[in-house]
Design a protein around this motif. Structure first.
Motif, PDB file in Angstrom:
ATOM      1  N   SER A 121      10.944 -10.360   9.007  1.00  0.00           N
ATOM      2  CA  SER A 121      10.883  -9.054   9.662  1.00  0.00           C
ATOM      3  C   SER A 121       9.576  -8.337   9.336  1.00  0.00           C
ATOM      4  O   SER A 121       8.918  -7.786  10.224  1.00  0.00           O
ATOM      5  CB  SER A 121      12.081  -8.203   9.241  1.00  0.00           C
ATOM      6  N   LEU A 122       9.179  -8.351   8.075  1.00  0.00           N
ATOM      7  CA  LEU A 122       7.922  -7.721   7.675  1.00  0.00           C
ATOM      8  C   LEU A 122       6.740  -8.444   8.324  1.00  0.00           C
ATOM      9  O   LEU A 122       5.835  -7.803   8.859  1.00  0.00           O
ATOM     10  CB  LEU A 122       7.776  -7.716   6.159  1.00  0.00           C
ATOM     11  N   MET A 131       2.353  -2.893  12.753  1.00  0.00           N
ATOM     12  CA  MET A 131       2.866  -1.842  11.882  1.00  0.00           C
ATOM     13  C   MET A 131       1.918  -1.662  10.704  1.00  0.00           C
ATOM     14  O   MET A 131       1.350  -2.631  10.197  1.00  0.00           O
ATOM     15  CB  MET A 131       4.265  -2.206  11.362  1.00  0.00           C
ATOM     16  N   ALA A 132       1.734  -0.436  10.275  1.00  0.00           N
ATOM     17  CA  ALA A 132       0.879  -0.161   9.117  1.00  0.00           C
ATOM     18  C   ALA A 132       1.432  -0.884   7.895  1.00  0.00           C
ATOM     19  O   ALA A 132       2.641  -0.890   7.662  1.00  0.00           O
ATOM     20  CB  ALA A 132       0.815   1.339   8.866  1.00  0.00           C
ATOM     21  N   ALA A 133       0.549  -1.507   7.140  1.00  0.00           N
ATOM     22  CA  ALA A 133       0.976  -2.314   6.006  1.00  0.00           C
ATOM     23  C   ALA A 133       1.706  -1.481   4.958  1.00  0.00           C
ATOM     24  O   ALA A 133       2.678  -1.936   4.360  1.00  0.00           O
ATOM     25  CB  ALA A 133      -0.224  -3.015   5.381  1.00  0.00           C
ATOM     26  N   GLY A 134       1.252  -0.268   4.737  1.00  0.00           N
ATOM     27  CA  GLY A 134       1.915   0.590   3.757  1.00  0.00           C
ATOM     28  C   GLY A 134       3.335   0.925   4.152  1.00  0.00           C
ATOM     29  O   GLY A 134       4.238   0.945   3.326  1.00  0.00           O
ATOM     30  N   PHE A 135       3.542   1.161   5.439  1.00  0.00           N
ATOM     31  CA  PHE A 135       4.886   1.469   5.926  1.00  0.00           C
ATOM     32  C   PHE A 135       5.771   0.234   5.861  1.00  0.00           C
ATOM     33  O   PHE A 135       6.930   0.307   5.470  1.00  0.00           O
ATOM     34  CB  PHE A 135       4.808   2.018   7.348  1.00  0.00           C
ATOM     35  N   GLY A 137       5.414  -2.327   3.872  1.00  0.00           N
ATOM     36  CA  GLY A 137       5.639  -2.678   2.475  1.00  0.00           C
ATOM     37  C   GLY A 137       6.612  -1.774   1.767  1.00  0.00           C
ATOM     38  O   GLY A 137       7.081  -2.091   0.669  1.00  0.00           O
ATOM     39  N   SER A 138       6.960  -0.645   2.373  1.00  0.00           N
ATOM     40  CA  SER A 138       7.895   0.277   1.727  1.00  0.00           C
ATOM     41  C   SER A 138       9.291  -0.319   1.622  1.00  0.00           C
ATOM     42  O   SER A 138      10.100   0.141   0.823  1.00  0.00           O
ATOM     43  CB  SER A 138       7.936   1.612   2.481  1.00  0.00           C
ATOM     44  N   ARG A 144       4.130   3.649  -4.086  1.00  0.00           N
ATOM     45  CA  ARG A 144       3.219   3.807  -2.946  1.00  0.00           C
ATOM     46  C   ARG A 144       1.929   3.011  -3.111  1.00  0.00           C
ATOM     47  O   ARG A 144       1.352   2.552  -2.137  1.00  0.00           O
ATOM     48  CB  ARG A 144       2.901   5.285  -2.732  1.00  0.00           C
ATOM     49  N   ASN A 145       1.471   2.819  -4.342  1.00  0.00           N
ATOM     50  CA  ASN A 145       0.228   2.081  -4.570  1.00  0.00           C
ATOM     51  C   ASN A 145       0.379   0.589  -4.289  1.00  0.00           C
ATOM     52  O   ASN A 145      -0.606  -0.093  -4.021  1.00  0.00           O
ATOM     53  CB  ASN A 145      -0.260   2.272  -6.006  1.00  0.00           C
ATOM     54  N   ASP A 146       1.593   0.083  -4.386  1.00  0.00           N
ATOM     55  CA  ASP A 146       1.817  -1.354  -4.228  1.00  0.00           C
ATOM     56  C   ASP A 146       2.303  -1.753  -2.839  1.00  0.00           C
ATOM     57  O   ASP A 146       2.451  -2.935  -2.551  1.00  0.00           O
ATOM     58  CB  ASP A 146       2.840  -1.843  -5.258  1.00  0.00           C
ATOM     59  N   GLN A 147       2.557  -0.804  -1.956  1.00  0.00           N
ATOM     60  CA  GLN A 147       3.157  -1.131  -0.672  1.00  0.00           C
ATOM     61  C   GLN A 147       2.238  -1.974   0.220  1.00  0.00           C
ATOM     62  O   GLN A 147       2.683  -2.931   0.843  1.00  0.00           O
ATOM     63  CB  GLN A 147       3.588   0.142   0.058  1.00  0.00           C
ATOM     64  N   VAL A 148       0.963  -1.641   0.264  1.00  0.00           N
ATOM     65  CA  VAL A 148       0.027  -2.416   1.086  1.00  0.00           C
ATOM     66  C   VAL A 148      -0.135  -3.824   0.525  1.00  0.00           C
ATOM     67  O   VAL A 148      -0.110  -4.808   1.268  1.00  0.00           O
ATOM     68  CB  VAL A 148      -1.339  -1.704   1.190  1.00  0.00           C
ATOM     69  N   SER A 149      -0.277  -3.932  -0.784  1.00  0.00           N
ATOM     70  CA  SER A 149      -0.443  -5.266  -1.376  1.00  0.00           C
ATOM     71  C   SER A 149       0.839  -6.080  -1.256  1.00  0.00           C
ATOM     72  O   SER A 149       0.784  -7.305  -1.083  1.00  0.00           O
ATOM     73  CB  SER A 149      -0.899  -5.168  -2.831  1.00  0.00           C
ATOM     74  N   ALA A 150       2.005  -5.437  -1.314  1.00  0.00           N
ATOM     75  CA  ALA A 150       3.262  -6.162  -1.128  1.00  0.00           C
ATOM     76  C   ALA A 150       3.363  -6.692   0.296  1.00  0.00           C
ATOM     77  O   ALA A 150       3.788  -7.830   0.514  1.00  0.00           O
ATOM     78  CB  ALA A 150       4.449  -5.258  -1.441  1.00  0.00           C
TER      79      ALA A 150
END
Length: 168
Positions: A121-122, A131-135, A137-138, A144-150
């Motif tokens: 799904s991601l 979809m924005a990577a930060g959103f 990754g949530s 919040r700092n790890d959402q884009v890298s996740a």
């Protein structure tokens, strides 16, 4: 080439800092008009989507890019990029692409089975629907700092699995 990118970017108002970072490139776009083909040099923004930024920054391996491109090809055979429903069209009828759609659906079903649904799904949200990577990754972390890298790690993981299983 760098001077051409800079001058074209300046002409359309692209930020110089983005041009310096390699976020823009000039590509040749063939335009067909009344039987003749004209090649137009076009400035594109390579930093518009998370996947485009990761490709430009060389954060994805060649096999990961091949897997993402393979999935994008399959999604393009299904019709619109982010089309949920087209009431004016019956799938498999009228446009002559029903068989290609069915093959793409079968391939995507097989590929989707390689990874858990949460990861697929991601991957699909980031790669297909931009979809924005930060959103995206949530769903995986509340930091919040790890959402884009996740999100990037998950996309890389799923792309690696697809590349391995599909031998890309």
């Amino acid at each position: 080439m760098a001077e051409a990118v800079a001058s074209k970017a300046e002409a359309i108002g692209a930020p110089a800092i983005q041009v310096a970072r390699g976020m823009h490139a000039i590509i040749d776009v063939p335009l067909r008009d009344a039987g003749r083909v004209v090649t137009e040099h076009t400035l594109i923004n390579r930093g518009g989507t998370p996947v485009a930024r990761w490709k430009a920054a060389k954060l994805l391996s060649d096999s990961q890019v091949a897997a993402i491109d393979h999935c994008e090809t399959l999604w393009s055979r299904l019709g619109g990029k982010a089309l949920v429903m087209d009431l004016a069209r019956i799938p498999g009828a009228g446009q002559g692409n029903g068989w290609a759609e069915q093959e793409a659906l079968d391939d995507l079903k097989r590929i989707k089975g390689y990874v858990p649904p949460k990861y697929w799904s991601l991957f699909e949200n980031v790669c297909r629907f931009d979809m924005a990577a930060g959103f995206a990754g949530s769903d995986l972390t509340s930091c919040r700092n790890d959402q884009v890298s996740a999100a990037r790690t998950t996309v890389q993981f799923v792309a690696d699995i697809i590349a391995m299983k599909e031998r890309l």
